[in-house]
Scaffold this active site. Structure first.
Site, PDB file in Angstrom:
ATOM      1  N   SER A  18       0.840  -1.190   0.000  1.00  0.00           N
ATOM      2  CA  SER A  18       0.000   0.000   0.000  1.00  0.00           C
ATOM      3  C   SER A  18       0.876   1.241   0.000  1.00  0.00           C
ATOM      4  CB  SER A  18      -0.933  -0.033   1.217  1.00  0.00           C
ATOM      5  OG  SER A  18      -1.918   0.971   1.113  1.00  0.00           O
ATOM      6  N   ASN A  19       0.321   2.382   0.344  1.00  0.00           N
ATOM      7  CA  ASN A  19       1.084   3.626   0.401  1.00  0.00           C
ATOM      8  C   ASN A  19       0.537   4.501   1.526  1.00  0.00           C
ATOM      9  OD1 ASN A  19      -1.068   5.456  -0.717  1.00  0.00           O
ATOM     10  ND2 ASN A  19      -0.869   4.027  -2.441  1.00  0.00           N
ATOM     11  N   HIS A  20       1.146   5.680   1.701  1.00  0.00           N
ATOM     12  CA  HIS A  20       0.821   6.531   2.853  1.00  0.00           C
ATOM     13  C   HIS A  20      -0.321   7.518   2.618  1.00  0.00           C
ATOM     14  CE1 HIS A  20       3.958   5.153   5.488  1.00  0.00           C
ATOM     15  NE2 HIS A  20       4.876   5.325   4.545  1.00  0.00           N
ATOM     16  N   ALA A  25      -4.899   7.368  -4.301  1.00  0.00           N
ATOM     17  CA  ALA A  25      -3.527   6.955  -4.602  1.00  0.00           C
ATOM     18  C   ALA A  25      -3.573   5.446  -4.848  1.00  0.00           C
ATOM     19  CB  ALA A  25      -2.604   7.296  -3.450  1.00  0.00           C
TER      20      ALA A  25
END
Ligand code: C5P
Length: 221
Positions: free
Chosen positions: A29-31, A96
């Site tokens: 995943s991402n932030h 995102a």
């Protein structure tokens, strides 16, 4: 007036990260916090729109009177977005989305192996959700994308606008530490085929109001 600039319009917004499962307990995943997309949803609803917010896993409250659809991975997000986009006037891709996902999801938790100090994960490309909406020949909403860049922000945003066939792109410079990902503030440049407008750093809620007014004006048939 500006306070009801989206009266009678239907708006779909994707927000937050996606989570791509590796096995039953792990993911890529991402932030992304989802804050910008949620702020846009709230601003669009206050401007009179009927809003559907397609949210990846985030820790945010649903804005009042917004219809929220929770999803986990990019393929779920695409399915929900395609369904909602059929009936909307404006589509804003603020999520995102993970560019890649593991090629396979292991049915059982992946185990460490004795004496094996290296490992690799095969990845495959995820579908581009906003580009899929913008590529429609029928039922194509006014389509807005985001571009998070760390350098040559306008150049890459223009390129993305053309490549994904978007009507507008909102570019933010994520190289600065006090705006962008996870921050409550952001500074953006709004780009379409004819113009480029810089909106200086502000709270995401204030920026969202400005963006909704610009989008409403440009999306007018
Ligand atoms: O190509 P890039 O990821 O920088 O493009 C960002 C824009 O494209 C954002 O609007 C994002 O929501 C959208 N996007 C998407 N699906 C993807 C990748 C990006 O909708 N798989």
């Amino acid at each position: 007036g500006s306070s009801d600039c989206l009266r009678g319009k239907s708006v779909v917004i994707t927000a937050g990260p996606t989570r791509e499962a590796l096995d039953p307990v792990r993911y890529l995943s991402n932030h992304s916090s989802g804050k910008m997309g949620f702020a846009l949803a709230e601003a669009a609803q206050r401007a009179g729109a009927q809003v559907t917010l397609i949210a990846g896993p985030v820790n945010l409250a649903t804005p009042a009177q917004v219809k929220r659809v929770d999803v986990v991975d990019a393929r779920d997000m695409r399915a929900a977005a395609e369904r909602a986009a059929d009936l909307c006037d404006i589509f804003i891709g603020a999520a995102a989305v993970a560019d890649f996902r593991p090629a396979t999801m292991a049915e059982q938790k992946i185990k460490k192996r004795e004496g094996c100090d290296e490992s690799a994960i095969a990845l495959v490309k995820n579908p581009d959700i906003v580009a899929g909406i913008a590529a429609r020949s029928q039922r194509r909403p006014f389509t807005v994308g985001f571009a998070a860049e760390t350098q040559q922000v306008e150049h890459y945003a223009q390129d993305k606008l053309q490549r994904k066939n978007l009507d507008m792109i909102i570019a933010n410079d994520v190289s600065s530490t006090n705006s962008g990902f996870n921050s409550d503030r952001n500074a953006v440049t709004v780009i379409d085929r004819h113009s480029s407008t810089h909106l200086p750093q502000a709270l995401k809620a204030d920026l969202a109001r400005q963006l909704i007014e610009i989008i409403a004006a440009k999306a007018q048939p």
